[in-house]
Design a protein around this motif. Sequence first.
Motif, PDB file in Angstrom:
ATOM      1  N   ILE A 123       0.851  -1.180   0.000  1.00  0.00           N
ATOM      2  CA  ILE A 123       0.000   0.000   0.000  1.00  0.00           C
ATOM      3  C   ILE A 123       0.889   1.232   0.000  1.00  0.00           C
ATOM      4  O   ILE A 123       1.791   1.355   0.834  1.00  0.00           O
ATOM      5  CB  ILE A 123      -0.930   0.004   1.236  1.00  0.00           C
ATOM      6  N   LEU A 124       0.642   2.120  -0.952  1.00  0.00           N
ATOM      7  CA  LEU A 124       1.351   3.394  -1.058  1.00  0.00           C
ATOM      8  C   LEU A 124       0.336   4.523  -0.919  1.00  0.00           C
ATOM      9  O   LEU A 124      -0.873   4.299  -1.070  1.00  0.00           O
ATOM     10  CB  LEU A 124       2.060   3.489  -2.411  1.00  0.00           C
ATOM     11  N   PRO A 125       0.792   5.745  -0.649  1.00  0.00           N
ATOM     12  CA  PRO A 125      -0.147   6.863  -0.557  1.00  0.00           C
ATOM     13  C   PRO A 125      -1.012   6.956  -1.815  1.00  0.00           C
ATOM     14  O   PRO A 125      -0.551   6.730  -2.933  1.00  0.00           O
ATOM     15  CB  PRO A 125       0.760   8.087  -0.426  1.00  0.00           C
ATOM     16  N   GLY A 126      -2.301   7.250  -1.621  1.00  0.00           N
ATOM     17  CA  GLY A 126      -3.227   7.356  -2.735  1.00  0.00           C
ATOM     18  C   GLY A 126      -3.850   6.036  -3.144  1.00  0.00           C
ATOM     19  O   GLY A 126      -4.579   5.975  -4.129  1.00  0.00           O
ATOM     20  N   HIS A 127      -3.583   4.963  -2.385  1.00  0.00           N
ATOM     21  CA  HIS A 127      -4.142   3.643  -2.690  1.00  0.00           C
ATOM     22  C   HIS A 127      -5.664   3.720  -2.704  1.00  0.00           C
ATOM     23  O   HIS A 127      -6.274   4.449  -1.929  1.00  0.00           O
ATOM     24  CB  HIS A 127      -3.675   2.635  -1.639  1.00  0.00           C
ATOM     25  N   ALA A 128      -6.285   2.960  -3.571  1.00  0.00           N
ATOM     26  CA  ALA A 128      -7.750   2.897  -3.633  1.00  0.00           C
ATOM     27  C   ALA A 128      -8.292   2.316  -2.332  1.00  0.00           C
ATOM     28  O   ALA A 128      -7.598   1.563  -1.633  1.00  0.00           O
ATOM     29  CB  ALA A 128      -8.177   2.013  -4.799  1.00  0.00           C
ATOM     30  N   ASP A 129      -9.522   2.662  -1.996  1.00  0.00           N
ATOM     31  CA  ASP A 129     -10.157   2.084  -0.814  1.00  0.00           C
ATOM     32  C   ASP A 129     -10.128   0.567  -0.950  1.00  0.00           C
ATOM     33  O   ASP A 129     -10.329   0.016  -2.037  1.00  0.00           O
ATOM     34  CB  ASP A 129     -11.592   2.577  -0.677  1.00  0.00           C
ATOM     35  N   VAL A 131      -8.859  -7.655  10.210  1.00  0.00           N
ATOM     36  CA  VAL A 131      -9.335  -6.987   9.007  1.00  0.00           C
ATOM     37  C   VAL A 131      -8.456  -5.763   8.773  1.00  0.00           C
ATOM     38  O   VAL A 131      -8.187  -5.006   9.705  1.00  0.00           O
ATOM     39  CB  VAL A 131     -10.807  -6.553   9.166  1.00  0.00           C
ATOM     40  N   LEU A 132      -8.009  -5.582   7.536  1.00  0.00           N
ATOM     41  CA  LEU A 132      -7.223  -4.418   7.152  1.00  0.00           C
ATOM     42  C   LEU A 132      -8.055  -3.603   6.181  1.00  0.00           C
ATOM     43  O   LEU A 132      -8.628  -4.152   5.239  1.00  0.00           O
ATOM     44  CB  LEU A 132      -5.914  -4.839   6.495  1.00  0.00           C
ATOM     45  N   SER A 133      -8.118  -2.289   6.421  1.00  0.00           N
ATOM     46  CA  SER A 133      -8.852  -1.425   5.502  1.00  0.00           C
ATOM     47  C   SER A 133      -8.020  -0.196   5.167  1.00  0.00           C
ATOM     48  O   SER A 133      -7.223   0.273   5.975  1.00  0.00           O
ATOM     49  CB  SER A 133     -10.192  -0.991   6.104  1.00  0.00           C
ATOM     50  N   VAL A 134      -8.203   0.283   3.947  1.00  0.00           N
ATOM     51  CA  VAL A 134      -7.597   1.536   3.496  1.00  0.00           C
ATOM     52  C   VAL A 134      -8.751   2.436   3.091  1.00  0.00           C
ATOM     53  O   VAL A 134      -9.618   2.024   2.323  1.00  0.00           O
ATOM     54  CB  VAL A 134      -6.664   1.315   2.284  1.00  0.00           C
ATOM     55  N   THR A 135      -8.764   3.652   3.640  1.00  0.00           N
ATOM     56  CA  THR A 135      -9.802   4.614   3.248  1.00  0.00           C
ATOM     57  C   THR A 135      -9.152   5.941   2.889  1.00  0.00           C
ATOM     58  O   THR A 135      -8.183   6.356   3.530  1.00  0.00           O
ATOM     59  CB  THR A 135     -10.826   4.837   4.381  1.00  0.00           C
ATOM     60  N   GLY A 136      -9.677   6.545   1.861  1.00  0.00           N
ATOM     61  CA  GLY A 136      -9.192   7.852   1.438  1.00  0.00           C
ATOM     62  C   GLY A 136      -7.757   7.867   0.965  1.00  0.00           C
ATOM     63  O   GLY A 136      -7.136   8.924   0.883  1.00  0.00           O
ATOM     64  N   ASP A 183      -5.482   6.468   5.035  1.00  0.00           N
ATOM     65  CA  ASP A 183      -5.815   5.983   6.367  1.00  0.00           C
ATOM     66  C   ASP A 183      -5.881   4.465   6.346  1.00  0.00           C
ATOM     67  O   ASP A 183      -6.774   3.886   5.712  1.00  0.00           O
ATOM     68  CB  ASP A 183      -7.159   6.573   6.794  1.00  0.00           C
ATOM     69  N   ILE A 184      -4.935   3.813   7.030  1.00  0.00           N
ATOM     70  CA  ILE A 184      -4.872   2.351   7.074  1.00  0.00           C
ATOM     71  C   ILE A 184      -5.230   1.927   8.489  1.00  0.00           C
ATOM     72  O   ILE A 184      -4.644   2.409   9.459  1.00  0.00           O
ATOM     73  CB  ILE A 184      -3.460   1.831   6.729  1.00  0.00           C
ATOM     74  N   ALA A 185      -6.191   1.015   8.599  1.00  0.00           N
ATOM     75  CA  ALA A 185      -6.614   0.520   9.905  1.00  0.00           C
ATOM     76  C   ALA A 185      -6.594  -1.005   9.892  1.00  0.00           C
ATOM     77  O   ALA A 185      -7.024  -1.631   8.921  1.00  0.00           O
ATOM     78  CB  ALA A 185      -8.005   1.021  10.244  1.00  0.00           C
TER      79      ALA A 185
END
Length: 135
Positions: A32-38, A66-71, A74-76
């Motif tokens: 995951i790099l900056p600007g990754h799709a949700d 669970v791993l999520s990328v938003t915006g 933001d990685i959670a």
Amino acid sequence: MRLRIVTPLSVVVDETHVAALRAEDASGSFGILPGHADFLTSLSFSVVSWRRADSVRRYCAVRRGVLSVTGGADIAVATREAVASDDLEALDQTVLARFREQADFERVERVSATRLQLLAIRQIMRLLRPERRGV
């Protein structure tokens, strides 16, 4: 990017200025790099590694989550259990010991649950066959 790794009991990692992240799900390793799709994926057992903007590498072993990328920034990660470290070898030793203890505990719990289920089945069988109660 910002990375947060949380368990039901604590925030294990809350770090800003993450430049890149790597993890692994059932389909394989991904980055995951900056600007990754949700993005949303489930993790079974994974070592999440990331590089901060100052080039320092960090690691966190997670077990089921669970791993999520938003915006794109933001990685959670929400997980049952996580162990963070700056040293991959130290993390390896800590994780092996901790997860081995947990696996032993879970095995004992499964055996106990199975014994209780068998006892319940035997009691039900006795109730369903009253003619054999005296045998």
